[in-house]
Design an enzyme around this catalytic site. Structure first.
Site, PDB file in Angstrom:
ATOM      1  CG  ASP A  17      -1.699   1.235   1.415  1.00 21.61           C
ATOM      2  OD1 ASP A  17      -2.392   1.620   0.460  1.00 21.61           O
ATOM      3  OD2 ASP A  17      -1.621   1.845   2.498  1.00 21.61           O
ATOM      4  CG  ASP A  19      -1.549   7.876   0.236  1.00 18.56           C
ATOM      5  OD1 ASP A  19      -0.397   8.155  -0.139  1.00 18.56           O
ATOM      6  OD2 ASP A  19      -2.570   8.260  -0.358  1.00 18.56           O
TER       7      ASP A  19
END
Length: 221
Positions: A17, A19
């Site tokens: 991932d 952010d």
């Protein structure tokens, strides 16, 4: 259980991932939503609390149901693109060392954002880019659906069981678990439900992720 093992002949892959996992963008996201809320005469704190838990279109339906969602989304995208050009971004400690330490064909980014924004942020922080990025435009179903992580594995030519997902949020953790992958959580004081391993910081996870990628560390289930 987890055990250290001899190097494996099977290739390992790491799916990240972005952010909250590799990059700290909380203040940027909060500012974008603050400006957006002000434009529509809404309470910024209330809007942001909704936005944390829902996708943008769902946020609009909750906070301004009388507004055209396409117009709302266009305004949000404009603000997000402006932020990529002018905002201040910081990679989490250990991110550069980690990504530079992985073979280029062994990792990918799986994000609910858009690829051009991710590339802009990475360029500004000096992080290397992988060959595979699965963004919001690449899938019809976002996290917590398993589709984003399964799409990344397919593009890498990887089996789900050979993939390690690094996440910070419940929706991403569920996405990785539903894809049949090993999931480790980072950057949280308390472990997200379901993760196979938990690290309070990305820095603490770096040696373990590199060991997994090299085949020196077995899965923890």
């Amino acid at each position: 259980m987890t055990s250290e093992s001899a190097p494996s002949s099977r290739s390992r892959y790491v799916l990240f991932d972005v952010d909250g996992t590799l990059m700290d963008a909380v203040s940027n996201q909060r500012q974008v939503w603050r400006v957006w809320a002000k434009r529509y005469g809404l309470d910024a704190d209330e809007v942001y609390q909704v936005a944390l838990r829902t996708r943008p279109v769902e946020t609009f339906a909750r906070v301004c149901p009388d507004r055209d969602p396409h117009e709302c989304l266009a305004a949000l995208h404009e603000l997000e693109d402006d932020d990529v050009r002018s905002g201040v971004y910081a990679a989490f400690d250990g991110a550069s060392e980690l990504l530079h330490g992985l073979p280029s064909a062994s990792w990918a980014l799986v994000t609910s954002n858009y690829e051009h924004r991710v590339r802009g942020r990475f360029q500004r922080t000096g992080l290397p880019m992988p060959g595979v990025i699965v963004d919001a435009a690449a899938v019809e179903e976002g996290k917590p659906s398993p589709v984003p992580y399964l799409r990344a594995a397919a593009r890498l030519g990887a089996e789900p069981g050979d993939c390690l997902v690094i996440e910070d949020a419940p929706s991403g953790v569920q996405s990785g678990l539903r894809a049949g992958m090993t999931v480790w959580g980072v950057n949280a004081a308390v472990a997200v439900e379901g993760v196979h391993r938990h690290f309070e910081s990305l820095r603490a996870a770096v040696p373990h992720i590199l060991a997994f990628a090299s085949g020196l560390q077995a899965h923890r289930r």
